[in-house]
Write an enzyme that holds these catalytic residues in place. Structure first.
Site, short mmCIF file in Angstrom:
data_model
loop_
_atom_site.label_atom_id
_atom_site.label_comp_id
_atom_site.label_asym_id
_atom_site.label_seq_id
_atom_site.Cartn_x
_atom_site.Cartn_y
_atom_site.Cartn_z
N GLU A 1 0.83 -1.22 0.00
CA GLU A 1 0.00 0.00 0.00
C GLU A 1 0.86 1.27 0.00
OE1 GLU A 1 -2.70 -0.74 3.32
OE2 GLU A 1 -4.00 -1.87 1.97
N ASP B 1 -8.21 -8.96 4.09
CA ASP B 1 -7.97 -7.84 5.00
C ASP B 1 -9.07 -7.72 6.05
OD1 ASP B 1 -6.93 -5.59 6.12
OD2 ASP B 1 -7.45 -4.24 4.48
N GLU C 1 -12.61 -2.03 11.98
CA GLU C 1 -12.62 -1.36 10.68
C GLU C 1 -13.75 -1.86 9.79
OE1 GLU C 1 -8.93 -1.73 8.56
OE2 GLU C 1 -9.67 -0.63 6.81
C1 GCV Z 1 -2.50 0.57 8.51
C2 GCV Z 1 -5.96 -2.03 5.51
C3 GCV Z 1 -6.39 -0.77 6.21
C4 GCV Z 1 -5.22 0.20 6.32
C5 GCV Z 1 -4.08 -0.50 7.06
C6 GCV Z 1 -3.70 -1.75 6.28
C7 GCV Z 1 -2.62 -2.56 6.95
O1 GCV Z 1 -5.70 -1.78 4.18
O2 GCV Z 1 -7.46 -0.18 5.54
O3 GCV Z 1 -5.65 1.33 7.02
O4 GCV Z 1 -2.96 0.34 7.20
O5 GCV Z 1 -4.85 -2.58 6.15
O6 GCV Z 1 -2.96 -3.51 7.62
O7 GCV Z 1 -1.46 -2.22 6.80
#
Ligand code: GCV
Length: 666
Positions: A273, A352, A380
């Site tokens: 990411e 995720d 989340e």
């Molecule tokens: C901290 C997902 C979440 C991100 C998070 C990522 C991760 O994509 O939406 O906010 O980043 O996981 O676990 O690194």
């Protein structure tokens, strides 16, 4: 001001003050130990708040017939360095342990047993942790914000500064009471000021924070930026095989650990990411991790390397890529190539933290690599602490999943603890759900998830029900009525949430970015690899061995089961299969009818939560009752929104009516 969650010691008017609040027998040499002292402080605090008494300390062993708490440290090898044994005999309570942490944990447990009414004559409890590492990850940023935080701002950072105050101390107490022994304090997405955590700017403050948590047996870790040599070291590369880069990390780590000797190590999110990593230099994840691991090895540091590596620039038109396969593809070929102080941190599922996913195939398949299992406590994708969603049942399912890689009975719980493959590091970690809201977790019920995580990481065989009971009595009060109603609410909440949101393992269908509320196509035509591919006749991605081939990453026994629609657990059918709306499932219903039923049932059942809560009103403090009630009202309305959007969408796509005509919006 903030509250004390499950460490709220209510005055006990109707019970006799137990002896452990009055006399303590402990050798004076142990009184200088900061961890043991924290345990005694807790006992003192609880005694004062519950009975307005304080204890006297006798620096000797008790005489026959003397009453009190006898703390005995050492000579108990069978208890390891964290275990403890509590024995009651004719009014004398012995707390035996081998090392100081056993005293701290034993005292917290003793208080818990007493407060929940489990106390009895001849009590005998022996506890030894099933996992050596029981960690929390905070996604806190240095400006005080929290990524995916739903309980206010950070209590670790504010305006670029590290905070160490009474609140952080209380947090350490809360965590020690549930046996957490490691905390990563900052976000894995390390940017801006956070990159400087390994520099002089922060090391003194970091050391103070580490010392505070050390008093509660907790090691702190920090997330680091793989590109630090370029961003703060003025180097032109961060290639892990470049000598200048290697030397830069060596000398930086020497500074860090000299100034912060109690630091546990680093956590790294690389090549994920947008975060930098070894892939940029055509190096493997092992080359990246080992370079850092070597730099912290002289100080006993552990390097935690995340496996959340995938291509987030996917083309939704491209059917050849399957994000679910990414982590296994990147890491499986590297099994056995990581240094002994490296541990791979693997999310529970391949995508995720969706409400339901299959267990990551990497867990168990990697036999020669240390592994941590990563859960997400912060909600989340499970209601963002506005909905109740008790996650312990989800975690239990993951821990009890059989991989078949060694024998018929090997379960994830033994793989991640290191037991199955005799690994030198193992454990469970989770993304924390706390912030600076007075009740720590926003929704009071989200406290059950934090509490539950700690209890489960300590003993994976604890049941979701018994954890819920203990948490409820400690948090809301020790009465049967509260326990019954609250535990019922917790017990039904996970399945309920799944029903009215995204059942059968399809996941996502949320609004982009903030991930709250229904949006079926929110991520459908985007780059994140999270597609449902619904059209007028079918939905889902075929991940079988004849489809994307994802199921081939499992042991053949699981692969065969997941490949077959009839053998695949129904709650995961849309994770593994592309299914026509008219296809009959094992329960005799068509896929779409089952989908409609799940949503309408979930929307109806959610109303029971508020009814149960109302029954508890007389036992709960008004302000707590109101703040939960307000959220429950929202949950009810929001469940309807989920149900309406997710039924209407598929009715419009397919033209297939609900056989029960429950009012799908046309
Ligand atoms: C901290 C997902 C979440 C991100 C998070 C990522 C991760 O994509 O939406 O906010 O980043 O996981 O676990 O690194």
């Amino acid at each position: 001001m903030w509250e004390q969650a499950w460490l709220t010691y209510r005055p006990e008017k109707n019970r006799q003050c137990p002896v452990f609040f009055q006399t303590i027998f402990v050798k004076s040499e142990y009184l200088s130990d900061v961890v043991i002292q924290s345990g005694l402080d807790e006992l003192l605090r609880a005694g004062l708040e519950m009975y307005n008494v304080s204890f006297t300390i006798q620096n000797r062993d008790p005489e026959p017939l003397e009453l009190g708490l006898w703390i005995r440290v050492g000579g108990q090898d069978q208890l390891g360095n964290e275990g403890y044994e509590i024995l009651e005999k004719e009014g004398l309570i012995e707390l035996r342990c081998n090392e100081n942490k056993g005293v701290l944990y034993g005292i917290f447990r003793l208080l818990e047993i007493f407060r929940t009414g489990e106390w009895m004559e001849n009590l005998h409890v022996t506890e030894i942790p099933k996992n050596e590492h029981r960690m929390l990850n905070h996604w806190d940023n240095l400006d005080g914000s929290i990524e995916r935080g739903y309980a206010g701002n950070s209590f670790f950072f504010k305006n670029g500064q590290i905070l160490t105050d009474q609140r952080t101390l209380d947090y350490a107490r809360l965590l020690a009471s549930i046996y957490i022994n490691g905390v990563v304090i900052n976000n894995v997405n390390v940017k801006e000021d956070a990159t400087l955590l390994i520099t002089d700017k922060y090391l003194t403050e970091l050391d103070v924070l580490c010392s505070t948590f050390h008093r509660y047996g907790i090691k702190l870790f920090i997330s680091i930026n793989f590109a630090a040599p370029m961003e703060i070291g003025n180097l032109e590369t961060c290639d892990p095989n470049d000598e200048l880069v290697v030397n830069w990390w060596m000398s930086q780590c020497e500074k860090v650990f000299n100034k912060v000797p109690k630091l546990g190590g680093f956590l790294v999110k690389a090549d994920s990411e947008g975060r930098p990593g070894p892939f940029t230099y055509h190096r493997t994840q092992a080359e990246g991790a080992n370079m850092l691991a070597k730099a912290i090895a002289p100080y006993g540091g552990i390097l935690i390397w995340r496996c959340f590596v995938y291509n987030c620039q996917q083309d939704w038109r491209d059917y050849t890529l399957d994000r679910a396969k990414a982590s296994y593809e990147a890491f499986m070929p590297l099994d056995g190539l990581f240094d002994t102080n490296v541990v791979l941190q693997i999310k529970n599922g391949p995508m995720d933290f969706q409400v339901r996913e299959p267990v990551s195939p990497l867990l168990g398949a990697m036999k020669s690599t240390n592994q941590f299992l990563e859960f997400q406590i912060t909600q989340e994708y499970s209601g963002q602490q506005k909905h109740i969603c008790y996650l312990v049942p989800q975690w239990k399912e993951v821990l009890e999943f059989k991989t078949y890689h060694t024998d018929e009975n090997d379960q994830i719980k033994d793989i991640v603890s290191g037991k199955t493959y005799h690994r030198n590091i193992g454990g469970i970690t989770a993304v924390s759900n706390t912030g600076d809201e007075p009740n720590w977790t926003g929704h009071d019920f989200a406290g059950a998830n934090l509490f539950g995580f700690g209890k489960l990481a300590w003993d994976v065989d604890n049941s979701a029900e018994s954890i819920a009971q203990t948490w409820t009595r400690l948090t809301f009060g020790n009465t049967k009525e509260i326990e019954e109603n609250v535990c019922k609410m917790l017990g039904m909440s996970y399945r309920l949430y799944e029903k009215y949101t995204t059942p059968m393992g399809i996941g996502w269908m949320v609004n982009p970015n903030h991930h709250y509320g229904p949006n079926v196509d929110g991520y459908e035509y985007d780059r994140w690899g999270t597609y449902h591919r619904a059209n007028w006749e079918a939905i889902g991605v075929d991940r079988t061995s004849l489809g994307t081939g994802y199921t081939l990453q499992y042991h053949p026994k699981n692969q065969i089961a997941f490949d077959s629609l009839t053998q695949c657990p129904m709650e995961l059918s849309l994770f593994f299969h592309r299914i026509r709306y008219t296809t009959k499932l094992n329960n005799g219903k068509t896929l779409l009818q089952h989908w409609y039923d799940e949503h309408f049932e979930g929307m109806e059942e959610v109303k029971e939560l508020r009814e149960l809560w109302t029954l508890s009103k007389q036992y709960i403090d008004d302000y707590v009752f109101e703040r939960v009630d307000e959220r429950l009202k929202h949950q009810e309305e929001h469940a309807k929104q989920w149900c309406d959007v997710l039924t209407t969408y598929f009715y419009r796509k397919s033209g297939i009516v609900d056989v029960h005509h429950r009012g799908i919006v046309e």
